[in-house]
Motif scaffolding. Sequence first.
Motif, short mmCIF file in Angstrom:
data_model
loop_
_atom_site.label_atom_id
_atom_site.label_comp_id
_atom_site.label_asym_id
_atom_site.label_seq_id
_atom_site.Cartn_x
_atom_site.Cartn_y
_atom_site.Cartn_z
N THR A 350 0.58 -1.27 -0.25
CA THR A 350 -0.29 0.16 0.08
C THR A 350 1.11 1.34 -0.12
OG1 THR A 350 -1.88 -0.96 1.20
CG2 THR A 350 -1.65 1.32 1.00
N PHE A 351 1.71 1.74 0.70
CA PHE A 351 2.55 2.24 1.31
C PHE A 351 3.89 2.41 0.76
CE2 PHE A 351 -0.16 2.24 4.89
CZ PHE A 351 -0.39 3.34 5.05
N ARG A 401 2.18 7.85 0.03
CA ARG A 401 2.71 6.46 -0.38
C ARG A 401 4.47 7.17 -0.38
NH1 ARG A 401 -1.59 5.82 -3.88
NH2 ARG A 401 -3.07 3.80 -3.53
#
Length: 619
Positions: A350-351, A401
């Motif tokens: 996700t990041f 991110r």
Amino acid sequence: MAEAPNFLHRDKLPTPVILTVVAICIAPFILNLFGIDFGSEERPFDPAASVGLAPQQLIDSLFESLSGSFTHTILEWSAFCSAIFTVILSFCLFYVNRNVSIPIIGMALFCAGCMDAFHTLVADRLIEATADHQNLIPFTWAVSRVFNAIILIIGAGLLLSNQTRKFKGSLSFVLGMSLLFGFLAYALITYCATSNQLPETLFPQSLVTRPWDVAPLVLYIIGFIFIFPKYYQQDRSFFSHAIVISCIPNISTQLYMAFGSSALFDNAFNVAHFLKILSYLVPFVGLALEFVKSLYQEAQALGELKKEKNKILEERSKEFNAIFQSVADPLITIDDQGMIESFNPAAERTFGYSTSEAIGKNVKMLMPEPYHSEHDGYIRNYRETGQAKIIGIGREVVGKRRDGSIFPLDLAVNKIKVGDRTMYVGTCRDISERKKAVQELADSRSTLEKQYWLKTGFSELHNTMRGDQDEAALSQNIINYLADRLNMQVGAVYLSENGEMRFAAGYAYHQGMKLSDHYQKGGGLVSQAALEKKSILVRDLPDDYIRVQSGLVDVPLRNLLVTPIVFEEEVIGVLELASLDEIQQDHREFLNQAVEAIAINLNSSRARARLAELLESKK
């Protein structure tokens, strides 16, 4: 935990217990054959012989004359105490398993025991009764035995009824039945104590020395053969089986009394009273075994629960890492300083950071401004004041991110204590797709609402134009409906006549507006819309162009929509609508689609009028 004995799984009294009961019932008969007599020796007290005796000798003489009564009292009160213990244990067991049959039968035994206690108190002259004690003692014995048999049969019979199954576990039903049994016992006791004359029950010279004891004998036999076994089959337990087995000493008791006892305190009399104690003890043993079984079952359940708990705890530590690694949503743990301690693969995806890049770094690296700068203050404020702004409260935030892109996410943070350490567990979810889906759903809903609004509007317009209306009435109804439906403050209908547009109907129209009743070809917006056969929208009208008035206000209209009414390529009229607010696209679309139906109806009205004129001219 040790395994429960095998007999606890069979819901029957153990065979040794049954054999012991049978042996005890037979033993007095066998011992009598060998000359052993269990009767109490009769030594009537002779007042004349007591003259000159020392006080202690006199007391001894009195006690010797009462030895039979003492034996009788001990036996009867032993039976009554057994009944008390039985009913207490039955209610304790009811509290554990909620089986209504156990306390009901237990209460029946207790009420029967109360009758035995009354019989004993009468025999010992502790209760004053009206009738002669020589008849009262054997009569109360017979009545108590009949009551014992009847009340047991009634209790078992009620429990065999399908109607009682709906009262399963009902304490009120148990108490109600207990009161019924208690009332019956009280009624019998009152009758025996207050009757002046009681029937004779002892016939020493007859084959059946106590005929009244034949009745309970028959009842116990009927219960043993027909009723109590069915009760056991319906409600299989140690207690219900013990009720069946208790019939053995009860039947033996009645045999000794009915055919053997010819006097108070003789051999058969004392044996019968002893066996009656056994008839109370057998159900008590059944209750005790049932209680032990319940305790074993509860202990086994607790043991299984403990094993399962230990197994879960053992597996939990093994599963935690697997769950942490495989959970679909990002899972991040931080210490009380905000430093990342764990970072699962979903968080990596996700990041965009690897675990090695994230662990040991401040969690604010995953946040855009202004949250990035404010995060340390959040944690410090929570440590100092205990006031949570996000901890323990799920909320929607934004994340950042590795590449710097910003995205929406749901975040939930919870505080946990591991020993003396304080940790925070954060779970989050990228909701970009969800937000997109929500927007698409909102757009779809808006489209459906728009379609519904259009369809209902067309239907209502059709109803407005229904019937044989002339041009004036039809035009007025049309402009009234459109102004209301489209939230217009002023409206007008112009119809084509001899090459020009003639005013036919208006909404909120008044002379102060100074509107022309006729527009020639090319003159004004009305004629221009008719000439071009297309709608004209004018925004931001000047203040003095057209105004709407009421008793309270006089304000300028800001937007104007002029739409031609075309039938088969011929303009037969023009609609003019003005509004204080911006004219919405949905309203314009509705009007563009509605003018076709309006044109058809206006043309039909005009055709009807022409036909009527033609018919009138031919007359």
